[in-house]
Design a protein around this motif. Structure first.
Motif, PDB file in Angstrom:
ATOM      1  N   ARG A 226       1.389  -1.001   0.363  1.00 38.32           N
ATOM      2  CA  ARG A 226      -0.118   0.369  -0.366  1.00 38.32           C
ATOM      3  C   ARG A 226       1.137   1.305   0.100  1.00 38.32           C
ATOM      4  O   ARG A 226       2.412   1.347  -0.025  1.00 38.32           O
ATOM      5  CB  ARG A 226      -0.947  -0.064   1.157  1.00 38.32           C
ATOM      6  N   VAL A 227       0.325   2.562  -0.063  1.00 37.63           N
ATOM      7  CA  VAL A 227       0.698   3.452  -0.357  1.00 37.63           C
ATOM      8  C   VAL A 227       0.336   4.480   0.868  1.00 37.63           C
ATOM      9  O   VAL A 227      -1.234   4.154   1.283  1.00 37.63           O
ATOM     10  CB  VAL A 227       0.663   4.456  -1.626  1.00 37.63           C
ATOM     11  N   HIS A 228       0.931   5.010   1.599  1.00 36.70           N
ATOM     12  CA  HIS A 228       0.363   5.404   2.816  1.00 36.70           C
ATOM     13  C   HIS A 228      -0.239   7.382   2.258  1.00 36.70           C
ATOM     14  O   HIS A 228      -0.027   7.988   1.272  1.00 36.70           O
ATOM     15  CB  HIS A 228       1.512   6.664   4.085  1.00 36.70           C
ATOM     16  N   ALA A 229      -1.226   7.319   3.202  1.00 35.84           N
ATOM     17  CA  ALA A 229      -1.865   8.594   3.037  1.00 35.84           C
ATOM     18  C   ALA A 229      -1.081   9.836   3.481  1.00 35.84           C
ATOM     19  O   ALA A 229      -0.547   9.329   3.941  1.00 35.84           O
ATOM     20  CB  ALA A 229      -3.102   9.107   3.827  1.00 35.84           C
ATOM     21  N   HIS A 235      -6.948  16.408   9.005  1.00 28.76           N
ATOM     22  CA  HIS A 235      -8.190  15.591   9.788  1.00 28.76           C
ATOM     23  C   HIS A 235      -8.013  15.332  11.427  1.00 28.76           C
ATOM     24  O   HIS A 235      -8.512  15.282  12.043  1.00 28.76           O
ATOM     25  CB  HIS A 235      -6.968  13.922   9.678  1.00 28.76           C
ATOM     26  N   LEU A 236      -6.571  15.231  11.867  1.00 29.20           N
ATOM     27  CA  LEU A 236      -6.148  15.181  13.046  1.00 29.20           C
ATOM     28  C   LEU A 236      -7.191  16.941  13.759  1.00 29.20           C
ATOM     29  O   LEU A 236      -7.879  16.683  14.722  1.00 29.20           O
ATOM     30  CB  LEU A 236      -5.096  15.732  13.685  1.00 29.20           C
ATOM     31  N   VAL A 370     -12.208   7.770  20.434  1.00 26.63           N
ATOM     32  CA  VAL A 370     -10.687   7.339  20.288  1.00 26.63           C
ATOM     33  C   VAL A 370      -9.673   7.258  19.187  1.00 26.63           C
ATOM     34  O   VAL A 370     -10.491   7.452  17.640  1.00 26.63           O
ATOM     35  CB  VAL A 370     -10.868   5.711  20.458  1.00 26.63           C
ATOM     36  N   VAL A 371      -8.925   7.911  18.793  1.00 25.71           N
ATOM     37  CA  VAL A 371      -7.898   8.300  17.402  1.00 25.71           C
ATOM     38  C   VAL A 371      -7.162   7.017  17.804  1.00 25.71           C
ATOM     39  O   VAL A 371      -6.178   6.942  18.792  1.00 25.71           O
ATOM     40  CB  VAL A 371      -7.417   9.556  17.709  1.00 25.71           C
ATOM     41  N   LEU A 372      -6.735   6.117  16.753  1.00 24.61           N
ATOM     42  CA  LEU A 372      -5.937   5.383  16.653  1.00 24.61           C
ATOM     43  C   LEU A 372      -4.925   5.689  15.671  1.00 24.61           C
ATOM     44  O   LEU A 372      -5.464   5.559  14.352  1.00 24.61           O
ATOM     45  CB  LEU A 372      -6.786   3.664  15.955  1.00 24.61           C
ATOM     46  N   GLU A 406     -12.135   6.547  15.762  1.00 23.30           N
ATOM     47  CA  GLU A 406     -10.833   7.352  14.156  1.00 23.30           C
ATOM     48  C   GLU A 406     -10.073   6.476  14.238  1.00 23.30           C
ATOM     49  O   GLU A 406      -9.117   6.211  14.555  1.00 23.30           O
ATOM     50  CB  GLU A 406     -10.953   8.821  14.097  1.00 23.30           C
ATOM     51  N   THR A 407      -9.763   6.006  12.825  1.00 20.40           N
ATOM     52  CA  THR A 407      -8.458   5.557  12.268  1.00 20.40           C
ATOM     53  C   THR A 407      -7.716   6.980  11.410  1.00 20.40           C
ATOM     54  O   THR A 407      -8.250   7.413  11.132  1.00 20.40           O
ATOM     55  CB  THR A 407      -8.466   4.874  11.383  1.00 20.40           C
ATOM     56  N   VAL A 408      -6.152   7.385  12.149  1.00 17.78           N
ATOM     57  CA  VAL A 408      -5.903   9.102  11.366  1.00 17.78           C
ATOM     58  C   VAL A 408      -4.452   7.378  10.508  1.00 17.78           C
ATOM     59  O   VAL A 408      -4.004   7.089  11.066  1.00 17.78           O
ATOM     60  CB  VAL A 408      -5.066   9.494  12.425  1.00 17.78           C
ATOM     61  N   ASP A 409      -4.783   7.830   9.113  1.00 20.39           N
ATOM     62  CA  ASP A 409      -3.459   7.352   7.996  1.00 20.39           C
ATOM     63  C   ASP A 409      -3.296   7.963   7.558  1.00 20.39           C
ATOM     64  O   ASP A 409      -2.722   9.402   8.038  1.00 20.39           O
ATOM     65  CB  ASP A 409      -4.689   7.363   6.975  1.00 20.39           C
TER      66      ASP A 409
END
Length: 471
Positions: A226-229, A235-236, A370-372, A406-409
């Motif tokens: 994969r390629v990261h965002a 987003h944060l 909750v931020v992952l 929330e998942t923060v990529d």
């Protein structure tokens, strides 16, 4: 000739078919004999993997000449106390930054395991009577006496006929690629282990350095599919702003090394640029606080921006608006607060530590978030939240999940597929053999296919327990 007098082999004893438990045994037989362990990590995540930590190692620790560490994360270093308890008394080679991190990481790991065992015995929720820690603080202290440091770019001897050179990997403080050389002149051979390769353009640390070349390459493949965002500042900012406006708290499980420092840097920048509402930021992790101070003490790892801001006495890691929660009493007091706040607490996959108390307290309230922030391994509480769990088991209780998750990529400290390829293109020639490690099967197989198709390299995915001859 040198090739006729010695044989070098490699055994994959972890981080093959999984991302944890990094251990690679390099053995040289013949005229010059030695056994060197590249990394000495714990298995984490799924129960079947964690149980391997309790099994006897597939080698006698007494027979090892040395251990060489790529960096200090526990899945690369956390087995050292068990190795020392098993009789290993050789040197543990690493960079100065890694050596400084090993102290708080290994001691904290041992303390948490002693604490978890004591709690399980007190509340009776362990299947084992009595519950025992995997290793003790005394075991960790014994391991730390074995550490020997070496600067980047300076070769040293790790075993009979084996010369090692560290180069910056850009993953966390002190992280290095490991270049192992044996033989003389035209017969010299090089094995390069990427360790965990970092990402270019990240805050605080310098970018991964090129290597002069390799005959054999051990390459991590955690994100080989994969390629990261992009870096997730916006987003944060949106997550925190929304949660603050509804009167809730944001809790971010963080790794004490790397993730905590990058988030402190990012939150300071957002506040400095007035992209966040006024909100208190709490770092509830004594180890992360100690590590943050260590990051400031190692300018050899700092990138240009970090050096400039430190020189100007404006280091974002030392910003005045952060609140460090040091004691257990202060952490408990934080649970009673009702104002909007951001809490960074260990551990990064919610496998233990103070974040569990915050999750237990905050998950039942829908106003909270909750931020992952990063990869969540299978079998961890972080993965369960990421997968939409309605309840989470914490300290023997089932806690309802009503808070937003929330998942923060984009925060990963691991190179993605394209960043790995960019680093590999700096090699003057393809390695004779490339073995993919540190990846779940899908990610490793995808990266192997990419390297064959786009670069024409000879690539294989390492199999757990496999032994290969390098000569």
């Amino acid at each position: 000739m040198e090739e006729e007098s010695s044989t070098v082999s490699l055994r994959f004893l972890g981080a093959a078919g999984t991302v944890t438990g990094s251990r690679f045994l390099l053995e040289r037989e013949g005229r010059e004999k030695c056994r060197v362990l590249l990394d000495c990590g714990l298995f984490q995540g799924l129960k079947a993997l964690r149980q391997r930590n309790w099994e006897p190692p597939p080698f006698d620790p007494v027979t090892l000449d040395a251990v060489v560490l790529s960096h200090a994360h526990l899945d690369h270093s956390g087995y050292l106390p068990l190795l020392a308890r098993g009789g290993f008394r050789g040197p543990v080679h690493c960079t100065p930054g890694t050596a400084d991190l090993l102290g708080p990481l290994l001691l904290d790991s041992a303390h948490l395991q002693e604490e978890d065992a004591e709690r399980a015995n007190r509340h009776g929720y362990s299947k084992h009577q009595p519950a025992l820690p995997l290793y003790t603080v005394e075991d960790a202290r014994r391991a730390l006496t074995l550490v020997r440091t070496h600067p980047y770019g300076t070769p040293f001897t790790a075993g009979e006929g084996l010369e090692v050179t560290f180069r910056r990997a850009g993953h966390i403080l002190g992280s290095a690629t490991v270049d192992v050389a044996w033989g003389q002149g035209d017969a010299a051979r090089h094995l390069v282990f990427s360790g965990d390769l970092g990402r270019p353009g990240r805050p605080i640390l310098r970018d991964p350095e090129p290597v002069p070349g390799a005959d054999v390459l051990l390459l991590e493949s955690t994100y080989g599919d994969r390629v990261h965002a992009a870096w997730p500042e916006e987003h944060l900012a949106r997550i925190i702003t929304r949660t603050v406006h509804q009167g809730g708290a944001v809790v971010i499980p963080v790794f004490a090394v790397g993730r905590a420092q990058e988030l402190l840097w990012t939150l300071h920048r957002l506040r400095d640029e007035q992209r966040l509402p006024r909100v208190s930021v709490f770092l509830d992790s004594p180890m992360a606080q100690d590590v943050t101070e260590l990051y400031c003490r190692h300018p050899e790892d700092h990138d240009v921006d970090m050096r400039r801001l430190t020189f100007q006495a404006r280091c974002p890691l030392c910003a005045s608006e952060r609140h460090w929660v040091r004691t257990a009493e202060a952490s408990r007091a934080l649970l009673s607060r009702t104002d909007a706040r951001v809490i960074l607490a260990g551990s990064g996959m919610a496998t233990g530590g103070r974040v569990l108390h915050h999750l237990k307290h905050l998950l039942p309230d829908a106003r909270n978030t909750v931020v992952l922030a990063g990869y969540q391994a299978a079998g961890t509480r972080g993965r369960a939240l990421q997968d939409g769990a309605a309840r989470l088991r914490i300290h023997g209780e089932d806690v309802p999940v009503r808070a937003r998750v929330e998942t923060v990529d984009g925060l990963s400290a691991h190179a993605d597929r394209e960043e790995l390829l960019a680093w590999l293109r700096t090699f003057p020639r393809p390695p004779r053999e490339t073995w993919l490690v540190h990846g779940e099967p899908g990610a490793s197989e995808a990266l192997a296919a990419t390297l064959r198709e786009r670069m024409g390299w000879h690539v294989r995915v390492a199999r757990d327990g496999e032994r290969v001859t390098l000569e």
